[in-house]
Design a protein around this motif. Structure first.
Motif, PDB file in Angstrom:
ATOM      1  N   THR A 108      -4.777   6.332   9.914  1.00 29.00           N
ATOM      2  CA  THR A 108      -5.885   5.462   9.497  1.00 29.00           C
ATOM      3  C   THR A 108      -6.987   5.552  10.544  1.00 29.00           C
ATOM      4  O   THR A 108      -6.700   5.538  11.748  1.00 29.00           O
ATOM      5  N   HIS A 140     -12.548   0.777   7.753  1.00 30.26           N
ATOM      6  CA  HIS A 140     -11.379   1.632   7.940  1.00 30.26           C
ATOM      7  C   HIS A 140     -11.270   2.630   6.786  1.00 30.26           C
ATOM      8  O   HIS A 140     -11.895   2.461   5.734  1.00 30.26           O
ATOM      9  N   ARG A 160       4.531   7.356   1.659  1.00 26.86           N
ATOM     10  CA  ARG A 160       3.981   6.470   2.700  1.00 26.86           C
ATOM     11  C   ARG A 160       4.010   5.058   2.126  1.00 26.86           C
ATOM     12  O   ARG A 160       3.489   4.815   1.032  1.00 26.86           O
ATOM     13  N   TRP A 172       0.559   6.674  12.760  1.00 26.39           N
ATOM     14  CA  TRP A 172       1.587   5.670  12.483  1.00 26.39           C
ATOM     15  C   TRP A 172       2.987   6.195  12.754  1.00 26.39           C
ATOM     16  O   TRP A 172       3.267   7.369  12.566  1.00 26.39           O
ATOM     17  N   HIS A 214     -14.335   1.493   4.196  1.00 24.34           N
ATOM     18  CA  HIS A 214     -14.540   0.190   3.553  1.00 24.34           C
ATOM     19  C   HIS A 214     -14.148  -0.965   4.457  1.00 24.34           C
ATOM     20  O   HIS A 214     -13.535  -0.779   5.518  1.00 24.34           O
ATOM     21  N   ARG A 254       0.691  -4.905   3.732  1.00 24.19           N
ATOM     22  CA  ARG A 254      -0.557  -5.464   4.270  1.00 24.19           C
ATOM     23  C   ARG A 254      -0.686  -6.953   3.966  1.00 24.19           C
ATOM     24  O   ARG A 254      -0.458  -7.392   2.835  1.00 24.19           O
ATOM     25  N   LEU A 283      -1.549  -4.704   8.986  1.00 20.66           N
ATOM     26  CA  LEU A 283      -0.894  -3.640   8.228  1.00 20.66           C
ATOM     27  C   LEU A 283       0.319  -3.131   8.998  1.00 20.66           C
ATOM     28  O   LEU A 283       0.207  -2.724  10.160  1.00 20.66           O
ATOM     29  N   ALA A 298      -8.218   5.340   5.058  1.00 23.36           N
ATOM     30  CA  ALA A 298      -6.834   5.831   5.034  1.00 23.36           C
ATOM     31  C   ALA A 298      -6.855   7.324   4.667  1.00 23.36           C
ATOM     32  O   ALA A 298      -7.248   7.681   3.549  1.00 23.36           O
ATOM     33  N   ILE A 337      -4.488   4.722  -1.597  1.00 23.53           N
ATOM     34  CA  ILE A 337      -5.351   3.542  -1.594  1.00 23.53           C
ATOM     35  C   ILE A 337      -6.157   3.574  -0.300  1.00 23.53           C
ATOM     36  O   ILE A 337      -5.574   3.707   0.779  1.00 23.53           O
ATOM     37  N   GLY A 338      -7.472   3.491  -0.402  1.00 19.31           N
ATOM     38  CA  GLY A 338      -8.291   3.288   0.799  1.00 19.31           C
ATOM     39  C   GLY A 338      -8.872   4.531   1.431  1.00 19.31           C
ATOM     40  O   GLY A 338      -9.235   4.494   2.614  1.00 19.31           O
ATOM     41  N   ASP A 395     -12.172  -4.623   3.878  1.00 19.95           N
ATOM     42  CA  ASP A 395     -11.373  -5.348   2.886  1.00 19.95           C
ATOM     43  C   ASP A 395     -12.082  -6.642   2.472  1.00 19.95           C
ATOM     44  O   ASP A 395     -12.594  -7.385   3.320  1.00 19.95           O
ATOM     45  N   TRP A 423      -6.809  -5.473  12.209  1.00 16.58           N
ATOM     46  CA  TRP A 423      -8.235  -5.209  12.394  1.00 16.58           C
ATOM     47  C   TRP A 423      -9.074  -6.400  11.966  1.00 16.58           C
ATOM     48  O   TRP A 423      -8.673  -7.195  11.138  1.00 16.58           O
ATOM     49  N   MET A 452       3.294   1.029   3.194  1.00 17.01           N
ATOM     50  CA  MET A 452       2.746   0.085   4.160  1.00 17.01           C
ATOM     51  C   MET A 452       2.741  -1.302   3.533  1.00 17.01           C
ATOM     52  O   MET A 452       2.589  -1.443   2.324  1.00 17.01           O
ATOM     53  N   VAL A 487       0.908  -1.161   0.000  1.00 22.46           N
ATOM     54  CA  VAL A 487       0.000   0.000   0.000  1.00 22.46           C
ATOM     55  C   VAL A 487       0.943   1.206   0.000  1.00 22.46           C
ATOM     56  O   VAL A 487       1.507   1.565   1.019  1.00 22.46           O
TER      57      VAL A 487
END
Ligand code: SIN
Length: 279
Positions: free
Chosen positions: A126, A255, A266, A240, A99, A270, A114, A257, A94-95, A101, A248, A268, A84
């Protein structure tokens, strides 16, 4: 008895876990306590975990088997880990929509793990929302109606060939558009597979309508539920640092982002955990 400490970070959901070092094998008692904390708080956070991809994978497996995401670019040499990422010159992240997942899957992912590799100097938090609390705050009348309903979820409009991301800078970070063939129906209110506690199970990203309702009717009900579910009192927000981890439960949370770090990187990693069919 394990030596870990669990401290809630909000009145709604979320707890920080201390006393865990994931560079060492996780003791069974600690793993059990961490799973217990996830069940109780819906999202848990660890800090300062400077771990390798293998250690990330081992931690994820302590929650269950891994399910590989089809649409995110994987980390080189580690197909289980989805990247991510947002580069300084990229505008979209992204995100940035509430939503859950993988809700488009027949057996939606149980959870996500994550890990922050690189974070911006400020921003990039987040947010999480409790779908247990969102359901429980509804009137008895609406609860009774929702419990009779099922909703359609899909990956097509988000990851398929016609998805809006193709015209944006997200295109270089997503893939496998032809694999976006998942259409599924889940109850609008589910019972959590482990605890039996009820949760609202629709989300703004992947839910496409209520079964048997026309598009206007669906949009009106879902629009209300999306506004309701994101009320601040159902949410928590995580800041973060490199080495922070969030785990989660996808059955009881949404969640989001936050995309407020233009011009910074950034990154990440996942991993998603396999789930079961929802009832
Ligand atoms: C995601 O939506 O899974 C990513 C969340 C984030 O990057 O904070």
């Amino acid at each position: 008895m394990s030596g870990i400490e669990i401290e809630p970070i909000a009145g709604s959901l979320g707890a920080e876990i201390r006393g865990v070092d994931l560079t060492r094998p996780l003791a069974d008692a600690d793993a059990a306590d961490i799973r217990g904390a996830l069940g109780q708080h819906s999202v848990i956070f660890l800090r300062g975990q400077k771990i390798t991809p293998e250690q990330h994978i081992a931690f994820a497996r302590s929650f269950g088997p891994i399910v590989v995401n089809r649409f995110f670019t994987p980390v080189d040499g580690h197909p289980e880990i989805a990247e991510v990422r947002k580069e300084p010159e990229q505008k979209r992240n992204i995100g940035d929509i509430w939503h859950t997942d993988h809700s488009y899957d027949e057996k939606p992912a149980m959870g996500s793990v994550l890990l922050a590799r690189e974070v911006p100097s400020r921003g990039g938090d987040t947010m999480f929302a409790s779908m247990h609390l969102a359901y429980e705050a509804l009137s008895d009348g609406l609860k009774r109606t929702l419990e009779t309903l099922r909703a359609r979820h899909s990956s097509r409009h988000v990851f398929g060939p016609e998805a809006p991301y193709h015209g944006s800078d997200l295109a270089s970070r997503l893939r496998n558009t032809e694999a976006a063939t998942q259409d599924v129906v889940h109850p609008v209110v589910i019972r959590h597979p482990d605890t039996g506690r009820k949760a609202l199970y629709v989300n703004r990203s992947f839910t496409t309508g209520i079964e048997g309702w026309n598009p206007d009717e669906s949009a009106a009900l879902l629009g209300f539920l999306y506004e309701h579910g994101s009320r601040p009192e159902f949410t928590c927000r995580f800041r973060w640092q490199p080495g922070s981890i969030a785990v989660w439960d996808n059955r009881s949370t949404w969640h989001y982002a936050v995309n407020d770090y233009q011009g910074e990187r950034r990154l990440m990693h996942r991993i998603t955990i396999e789930g079961v069919a929802l009832q």
